[in-house]
Design a protein around this motif. Structure first.
Motif, PDB file in Angstrom:
ATOM      1  N   UNK A   1     -14.197 111.541   9.040  1.00 33.37           N
ATOM      2  CA  UNK A   1     -14.081 112.623   8.994  1.00 33.37           C
ATOM      3  C   UNK A   1     -13.497 113.022   7.974  1.00 33.37           C
ATOM      4  N   UNK A   2     -14.140 114.312   7.075  1.00 35.48           N
ATOM      5  CA  UNK A   2     -13.052 114.515   6.213  1.00 35.48           C
ATOM      6  C   UNK A   2     -13.545 116.109   5.866  1.00 35.48           C
TER       7      UNK A   2
ATOM      8  N   UNK B   1     -20.161 117.912  15.871  1.00 39.53           N
ATOM      9  CA  UNK B   1     -21.208 117.263  16.434  1.00 39.53           C
ATOM     10  C   UNK B   1     -21.518 116.159  15.886  1.00 39.53           C
ATOM     11  N   UNK B   2     -21.177 114.172  16.921  1.00 43.56           N
ATOM     12  CA  UNK B   2     -21.511 113.961  16.516  1.00 43.56           C
ATOM     13  C   UNK B   2     -23.347 112.612  17.452  1.00 43.56           C
ATOM     14  N   UNK B   3     -23.279 113.663  18.190  1.00 44.83           N
ATOM     15  CA  UNK B   3     -25.406 113.663  18.380  1.00 44.83           C
ATOM     16  C   UNK B   3     -26.326 114.312  17.318  1.00 44.83           C
TER      17      UNK B   3
ATOM     18  N   UNK C   1     -17.998 116.333   6.436  1.00 42.00           N
ATOM     19  CA  UNK C   1     -18.379 115.503   7.008  1.00 42.00           C
ATOM     20  C   UNK C   1     -17.856 114.866   7.696  1.00 42.00           C
ATOM     21  N   UNK C   2     -18.913 113.189   8.107  1.00 41.92           N
ATOM     22  CA  UNK C   2     -18.384 112.010   8.692  1.00 41.92           C
ATOM     23  C   UNK C   2     -19.063 111.189   7.783  1.00 41.92           C
TER      24      UNK C   2
ATOM     25  N   UNK D   1     -17.344 109.349  21.777  1.00 40.03           N
ATOM     26  CA  UNK D   1     -16.591 111.210  20.696  1.00 40.03           C
ATOM     27  C   UNK D   1     -17.431 112.152  20.527  1.00 40.03           C
ATOM     28  N   UNK D   2     -17.544 112.896  21.587  1.00 39.38           N
ATOM     29  CA  UNK D   2     -18.991 114.013  21.407  1.00 39.38           C
ATOM     30  C   UNK D   2     -18.503 115.005  20.455  1.00 39.38           C
TER      31      UNK D   2
END
Length: 116
Positions: free
Chosen positions: A79-80, A52-54, A71-72, A31-32
């Motif tokens: 994800x919050x 962004x995940x990365x 946040x995640x 997931x990007x």
């Protein structure tokens, strides 16, 4: 396929807080980005925030900057969206989204109502 399920919406008083959650399942590898949009009654769906995940970088719409935090929890694939200092203008259906492989996935939305 990516499935997204939102939760945490409800009724809040002006000045109050809510935390929305978005749990991702399915093909969550690569997931990007994930984030939130919202749609108020009679209005278009507007972007709220993205992470962004990365890079874990985040961006916010001006309307929520300083009041909301995304946040995640990667262990929970969740994800919050922490929303503070809510106003009636925040009333909307909040939709979680994710992008993966050039495709866009949506959750079904969770209603947030801010009223006294």
């Amino acid at each position: 396929q990516v499935q997204l399920v939102e939760s945490g919406g409800g009724l809040a008083q002006p000045g109050g807080s809510l935390r929305l959650s978005c749990a991702a399942s399915g093909s969550i590898f690569s997931i990007y980005a994930m984030g939130w949009y919202r749609q108020a009654p009679g209005k278009q769906r507007d972007w709220v925030t993205t992470t962004i995940t990365s890079t874990a970088s985040t961006n916010y719409a001006e309307s929520v900057k300083g009041r909301c935090t995304i946040s995640r929890d990667n262990a929970k694939n969740t994800v919050y969206l922490q929303m503070n200092s809510l106003t009636p203008e925040d009333t909307a259906v909040y939709y979680c989204y994710a992008t993966r492989g050039g495709l866009l996935y949506w959750g079904h939305g969770t209603q947030v109502t801010v009223a006294s």
